[in-house]
Structure formats: C-alpha cells, structure tokens
Design a protein around this motif. Structure first.
Motif, short mmCIF file in Angstrom:
data_model
loop_
_atom_site.label_atom_id
_atom_site.label_comp_id
_atom_site.label_asym_id
_atom_site.label_seq_id
_atom_site.Cartn_x
_atom_site.Cartn_y
_atom_site.Cartn_z
N ASN A 1 0.84 -1.19 0.00
CA ASN A 1 0.00 0.00 0.00
C ASN A 1 0.88 1.25 0.00
OD1 ASN A 1 -2.03 1.94 0.39
ND2 ASN A 1 -3.12 0.69 1.86
N GLY A 2 1.91 1.25 0.84
CA GLY A 2 2.81 2.39 0.92
C GLY A 2 3.65 2.58 -0.33
N GLU A 3 4.17 1.48 -0.88
CA GLU A 3 5.00 1.58 -2.08
C GLU A 3 4.20 2.00 -3.29
OE1 GLU A 3 7.90 -1.37 -3.23
OE2 GLU A 3 8.15 -1.98 -1.14
N ARG A 4 2.95 1.55 -3.38
CA ARG A 4 2.13 1.92 -4.54
C ARG A 4 1.83 3.40 -4.53
NH1 ARG A 4 -4.17 1.28 -5.56
NH2 ARG A 4 -4.19 2.48 -7.48
N GLY A 5 1.50 3.95 -3.38
CA GLY A 5 1.15 5.36 -3.32
C GLY A 5 -0.02 5.65 -4.24
N HIS A 6 0.17 6.59 -5.18
CA HIS A 6 -0.90 6.97 -6.11
C HIS A 6 -0.66 6.40 -7.50
CE1 HIS A 6 -2.26 9.47 -2.94
NE2 HIS A 6 -1.26 10.32 -3.02
N THR A 7 0.22 5.40 -7.61
CA THR A 7 0.47 4.76 -8.91
C THR A 7 -0.82 4.13 -9.41
OG1 THR A 7 2.73 4.27 -8.21
CG2 THR A 7 1.89 3.03 -10.09
N ALA A 8 -1.06 4.23 -10.70
CA ALA A 8 -2.26 3.63 -11.30
C ALA A 8 -2.28 2.13 -11.01
CB ALA A 8 -2.27 3.89 -12.80
N PRO A 9 -3.46 1.58 -10.76
CA PRO A 9 -3.53 0.17 -10.37
C PRO A 9 -2.95 -0.80 -11.40
CG PRO A 9 -5.74 1.07 -10.71
CD PRO A 9 -4.78 2.20 -10.76
N VAL A 10 -3.20 -0.59 -12.69
CA VAL A 10 -2.67 -1.53 -13.68
C VAL A 10 -1.16 -1.38 -13.81
CG1 VAL A 10 -2.80 -2.33 -16.08
CG2 VAL A 10 -4.89 -1.65 -14.87
N GLU A 11 -0.67 -0.15 -13.69
CA GLU A 11 0.78 0.08 -13.71
C GLU A 11 1.43 -0.62 -12.51
OE1 GLU A 11 3.84 3.85 -13.38
OE2 GLU A 11 1.84 4.21 -14.18
N TRP A 12 0.81 -0.51 -11.33
CA TRP A 12 1.37 -1.16 -10.14
C TRP A 12 1.26 -2.68 -10.26
CZ3 TRP A 12 4.90 -0.40 -6.88
CH2 TRP A 12 4.99 -1.14 -5.70
N LEU A 13 0.18 -3.19 -10.82
CA LEU A 13 0.05 -4.63 -11.08
C LEU A 13 1.22 -5.11 -11.93
CD1 LEU A 13 -1.95 -7.25 -11.24
CD2 LEU A 13 -2.37 -6.35 -13.53
N GLU A 14 1.49 -4.38 -13.00
CA GLU A 14 2.59 -4.77 -13.89
C GLU A 14 3.94 -4.72 -13.17
OE1 GLU A 14 1.70 -2.04 -17.07
OE2 GLU A 14 0.31 -3.46 -18.02
N GLU A 15 4.13 -3.71 -12.30
CA GLU A 15 5.37 -3.63 -11.52
C GLU A 15 5.49 -4.82 -10.57
OE1 GLU A 15 8.90 -2.72 -9.67
OE2 GLU A 15 8.14 -2.04 -11.60
N GLU B 1 -12.15 4.22 -16.46
CA GLU B 1 -12.26 3.70 -17.83
C GLU B 1 -10.90 3.43 -18.44
OE1 GLU B 1 -14.82 2.47 -19.53
OE2 GLU B 1 -15.89 2.78 -17.64
N SER B 2 -9.92 4.30 -18.19
CA SER B 2 -8.58 4.06 -18.74
C SER B 2 -7.96 2.80 -18.14
CB SER B 2 -7.67 5.28 -18.52
OG SER B 2 -7.27 5.39 -17.17
N GLN B 3 -8.20 2.55 -16.86
CA GLN B 3 -7.66 1.35 -16.23
C GLN B 3 -8.34 0.10 -16.76
OE1 GLN B 3 -4.86 1.39 -14.02
NE2 GLN B 3 -4.92 3.31 -15.15
N ARG C 1 -9.61 -0.21 -19.78
CA ARG C 1 -9.06 -0.41 -21.13
C ARG C 1 -7.70 -1.10 -21.07
NH1 ARG C 1 -11.14 4.69 -22.03
NH2 ARG C 1 -9.12 5.66 -21.67
N ARG C 2 -6.87 -0.68 -20.13
CA ARG C 2 -5.54 -1.32 -20.00
C ARG C 2 -5.67 -2.79 -19.64
NH1 ARG C 2 -0.96 2.04 -16.96
NH2 ARG C 2 0.22 0.24 -17.73
N LEU C 3 -6.62 -3.12 -18.76
CA LEU C 3 -6.83 -4.53 -18.41
C LEU C 3 -7.35 -5.32 -19.61
CD1 LEU C 3 -8.25 -4.47 -14.79
CD2 LEU C 3 -6.06 -5.39 -15.54
N ARG C 4 -8.22 -4.71 -20.39
CA ARG C 4 -8.72 -5.40 -21.61
C ARG C 4 -7.56 -5.70 -22.54
NH1 ARG C 4 -12.61 -1.33 -21.39
NH2 ARG C 4 -14.45 -2.07 -20.31
N ARG C 5 -6.67 -4.74 -22.71
CA ARG C 5 -5.49 -4.97 -23.58
C ARG C 5 -4.61 -6.09 -23.03
NH1 ARG C 5 -5.47 0.83 -24.25
NH2 ARG C 5 -3.84 1.03 -22.70
N ARG C 6 -4.56 -6.22 -21.71
CA ARG C 6 -3.77 -7.30 -21.10
C ARG C 6 -4.49 -8.64 -21.23
NH1 ARG C 6 0.28 -6.82 -17.87
NH2 ARG C 6 -0.36 -8.59 -16.60
N GLY C 7 -5.79 -8.60 -21.59
CA GLY C 7 -6.56 -9.84 -21.71
C GLY C 7 -7.22 -10.25 -20.41
N ALA C 8 -7.21 -9.34 -19.41
CA ALA C 8 -7.79 -9.69 -18.10
C ALA C 8 -9.30 -9.47 -18.06
CB ALA C 8 -7.13 -8.85 -16.99
#
Length: 129
Positions: free
Chosen positions: A63-77, A115-117, A119-126
């Motif tokens: 939770n602390g490391e993610r901060g305000h990083t977008a959820p799909v970006e943090w998932l990928e990290e 909506e942007s998040q 869309r990113r998950l759809r592109r990942r196939g999730a």
C-alpha cells in the motif's frame, strides 16, 4: 449492505471476507504480523470513492510503495518483481466499481480514470471486451 454505508474498518473486514486474507499485490497472507490495510484501487486523489467496491486489502508495504500509482501500472510492476499480484481480483473490483458508479451516480473525476484502467486490463486480456 451497500459499501458506502460501512465505516472504514467494516469495509476492510468485508474486503478480506470477500477476497480472502491475502495482499492483492504481493500475495502475502494478511496476519497479525502482516496486517491488512485498506487499499483504494482508484486512488482518492483521482476521485476514487471510499466504497467497498473501490477497496481491497493490501499489506502495508505494498500500500505504501504503490502510493498513487495507477492500479494496472502497479500490477505490472508487482508482476515484474515476481510477486503473484491478483489480476483477476483487480479486474473484478474495477468492473464492480464501474457498475456501482453507474447505479449510484457521481464520481465525475473517477470515471475517466477508471475507464482508462479498464481499457488497460482489456489490452492485457484480463477483461472481456
């Protein structure tokens, strides 16, 4: 009971009950030694509401490391780090949040971000298109 009617502690308990006692990002078991924290999937600074549909349990480190990083970006990290981030849980929570906003209304700031998040998950196939 609707997520918005619960206080923070009750929403955290409900999220753990709904999703299981593991961190969405690193997969660690949430215990007394690794306590659960409330993680807003769409950060509050991006307009994310404090509703159960926008909250999951995460360990304090993630939770602390993610901060305000977008959820799909943090998932990928997390996946790059070799952690078993729960992509299916993230997809479900984002879809449930979109549905809750459609019913309850409001959340004007959160809608385009959400909506942007999705869309990113759809592109990942999730998510299905």
């Amino acid at each position: 009971m609707e997520g918005m009617a619960l206080d923070r502690a009750a929403r955290l308990d409900a999220a753990v009950e709904r999703d299981g006692p593991t961190c969405i990002w690193c997969g660690r078991a949430l215990t007394e030694q690794v306590p659960a924290t409330t993680e807003h999937v769409v950060p509050r600074v991006k307009g994310g509401p404090s509703w159960l549909e926008n909250e999951v349990a995460a360990c304090g480190r993630c939770n602390g490391e993610r901060g305000h990083t977008a959820p799909v970006e943090w998932l990928e990290e997390c996946l790059r780090r070799g952690w078993p981030a729960d992509e299916a849980r993230l997809a479900r929570v984002l879809a449930d949040l979109a549905a809750a906003i459609a019913v309850r209304g409001g959340q004007r700031k959160a809608r385009p971000y959400l909506e942007s998040q999705l869309r990113r998950l759809r592109r990942r196939g999730a998510l299905a298109a």
